[in-house]
Design a protein around this motif. Structure first.
Motif, PDB file in Angstrom:
ATOM      1  N   ASN A   9       5.860 -35.982 -21.092  1.00  5.64           N
ATOM      2  CA  ASN A   9       6.956 -34.894 -20.637  1.00  5.64           C
ATOM      3  C   ASN A   9       6.477 -33.420 -20.626  1.00  5.64           C
ATOM      4  O   ASN A   9       7.098 -32.628 -19.621  1.00  5.64           O
ATOM      5  N   ALA A  10       5.673 -33.164 -21.421  1.00  8.95           N
ATOM      6  CA  ALA A  10       4.890 -31.965 -21.426  1.00  8.95           C
ATOM      7  C   ALA A  10       4.244 -31.577 -19.947  1.00  8.95           C
ATOM      8  O   ALA A  10       4.179 -30.643 -19.183  1.00  8.95           O
ATOM      9  N   TRP A  14       4.888 -29.029 -17.103  1.00  7.97           N
ATOM     10  CA  TRP A  14       3.857 -28.064 -16.509  1.00  7.97           C
ATOM     11  C   TRP A  14       3.854 -27.987 -15.196  1.00  7.97           C
ATOM     12  O   TRP A  14       3.616 -27.183 -14.642  1.00  7.97           O
ATOM     13  N   ALA A  15       3.875 -29.619 -14.497  1.00  5.28           N
ATOM     14  CA  ALA A  15       3.730 -29.667 -13.319  1.00  5.28           C
ATOM     15  C   ALA A  15       4.856 -29.153 -12.444  1.00  5.28           C
ATOM     16  O   ALA A  15       4.744 -28.503 -11.288  1.00  5.28           O
ATOM     17  N   ALA A  16       5.918 -29.172 -12.851  1.00  4.73           N
ATOM     18  CA  ALA A  16       6.991 -28.379 -12.406  1.00  4.73           C
ATOM     19  C   ALA A  16       6.943 -27.072 -12.196  1.00  4.73           C
ATOM     20  O   ALA A  16       7.318 -26.383 -11.458  1.00  4.73           O
ATOM     21  N   LEU A  17       6.719 -26.300 -13.543  1.00  2.66           N
ATOM     22  CA  LEU A  17       6.385 -25.115 -13.412  1.00  2.66           C
ATOM     23  C   LEU A  17       5.341 -24.559 -12.555  1.00  2.66           C
ATOM     24  O   LEU A  17       5.276 -23.446 -12.273  1.00  2.66           O
ATOM     25  N   LYS A  26      18.226 -25.370 -16.996  1.00  2.00           N
ATOM     26  CA  LYS A  26      18.824 -26.026 -16.498  1.00  2.00           C
ATOM     27  C   LYS A  26      18.114 -26.799 -15.297  1.00  2.00           C
ATOM     28  O   LYS A  26      18.030 -28.006 -14.753  1.00  2.00           O
ATOM     29  N   GLN A  27      17.545 -25.817 -14.341  1.00  2.00           N
ATOM     30  CA  GLN A  27      16.877 -26.268 -13.243  1.00  2.00           C
ATOM     31  C   GLN A  27      15.575 -27.145 -13.415  1.00  2.00           C
ATOM     32  O   GLN A  27      14.897 -27.793 -12.926  1.00  2.00           O
ATOM     33  N   LEU A  28      14.796 -26.416 -14.634  1.00  2.00           N
ATOM     34  CA  LEU A  28      13.584 -26.967 -14.844  1.00  2.00           C
ATOM     35  C   LEU A  28      13.754 -28.651 -15.429  1.00  2.00           C
ATOM     36  O   LEU A  28      13.038 -29.484 -15.080  1.00  2.00           O
ATOM     37  N   LYS A  29      14.680 -28.873 -16.177  1.00  2.00           N
ATOM     38  CA  LYS A  29      15.103 -30.266 -16.523  1.00  2.00           C
ATOM     39  C   LYS A  29      15.216 -31.161 -15.099  1.00  2.00           C
ATOM     40  O   LYS A  29      14.678 -32.256 -15.361  1.00  2.00           O
ATOM     41  N   LYS A  30      15.735 -30.485 -14.359  1.00  2.00           N
ATOM     42  CA  LYS A  30      15.876 -31.414 -12.986  1.00  2.00           C
ATOM     43  C   LYS A  30      14.744 -31.472 -12.200  1.00  2.00           C
ATOM     44  O   LYS A  30      14.289 -32.563 -11.834  1.00  2.00           O
ATOM     45  N   SER A  67       8.249 -19.547 -17.413  1.00  2.00           N
ATOM     46  CA  SER A  67       7.194 -19.560 -16.467  1.00  2.00           C
ATOM     47  C   SER A  67       5.990 -19.840 -17.409  1.00  2.00           C
ATOM     48  O   SER A  67       5.936 -19.830 -18.548  1.00  2.00           O
ATOM     49  N   LEU A  68       4.897 -20.262 -16.510  1.00  2.00           N
ATOM     50  CA  LEU A  68       3.458 -20.610 -17.058  1.00  2.00           C
ATOM     51  C   LEU A  68       2.855 -19.224 -17.300  1.00  2.00           C
ATOM     52  O   LEU A  68       2.889 -18.273 -16.518  1.00  2.00           O
ATOM     53  N   VAL A  69       2.094 -19.139 -18.445  1.00  2.00           N
ATOM     54  CA  VAL A  69       1.133 -18.172 -18.621  1.00  2.00           C
ATOM     55  C   VAL A  69       0.253 -17.806 -17.418  1.00  2.00           C
ATOM     56  O   VAL A  69      -0.510 -19.110 -17.264  1.00  2.00           O
ATOM     57  N   GLN A  70      -0.049 -16.773 -16.920  1.00  2.00           N
ATOM     58  CA  GLN A  70      -0.947 -16.597 -15.826  1.00  2.00           C
ATOM     59  C   GLN A  70      -2.277 -16.074 -16.541  1.00  2.00           C
ATOM     60  O   GLN A  70      -2.414 -15.026 -17.408  1.00  2.00           O
ATOM     61  N   ASN A  71      -3.278 -16.874 -16.325  1.00  2.00           N
ATOM     62  CA  ASN A  71      -4.620 -16.673 -16.727  1.00  2.00           C
ATOM     63  C   ASN A  71      -5.280 -15.421 -15.966  1.00  2.00           C
ATOM     64  O   ASN A  71      -5.185 -15.410 -14.835  1.00  2.00           O
ATOM     65  N   CYS A  72      -5.780 -14.392 -16.697  1.00  2.00           N
ATOM     66  CA  CYS A  72      -6.177 -13.404 -15.717  1.00  2.00           C
ATOM     67  C   CYS A  72      -7.865 -13.450 -15.547  1.00  2.00           C
ATOM     68  O   CYS A  72      -8.536 -13.911 -16.383  1.00  2.00           O
TER      69      CYS A  72
END
Length: 72
Positions: A9-10, A14-17, A26-30, A67-72
């Motif tokens: 599920n993680a 991650w793929a959705a994000l 709520k949107q993320l669950k969908k 949101s995903l952490v953005q790698n700098c």
């Protein structure tokens, strides 16, 4: 629910994000095609422990924006 399921599920979360900039739970669950909040929050906990997600409270003070952490 076991750790294998939570890990899968993680990966879905991650793929959705990875497809959106930021989204409420709520949107993320969908988007991740998860069945319930328990699956979502277990997956988010997994990703949070790995340092891969950011959480912000929405403007209304009620929604959690992820949101995903953005790698700098």
């Amino acid at each position: 629910m076991n750790t294998d399921t939570i890990g899968l599920n993680a990966g879905s979360v991650w793929a959705a994000l990875n497809e959106v900039e930021a989204v409420d739970t709520k949107q993320l669950k969908k988007l991740a095609k998860l069945k319930n909040d328990r699956e979502l929050f277990a997956a988010l906990g997994w990703l949070a422990r790995e340092g891969k997600v950011n959480f912000v409270i929405g403007e209304d003070g009620k929604e959690l924006i992820v949101s995903l952490v953005q790698n700098c």
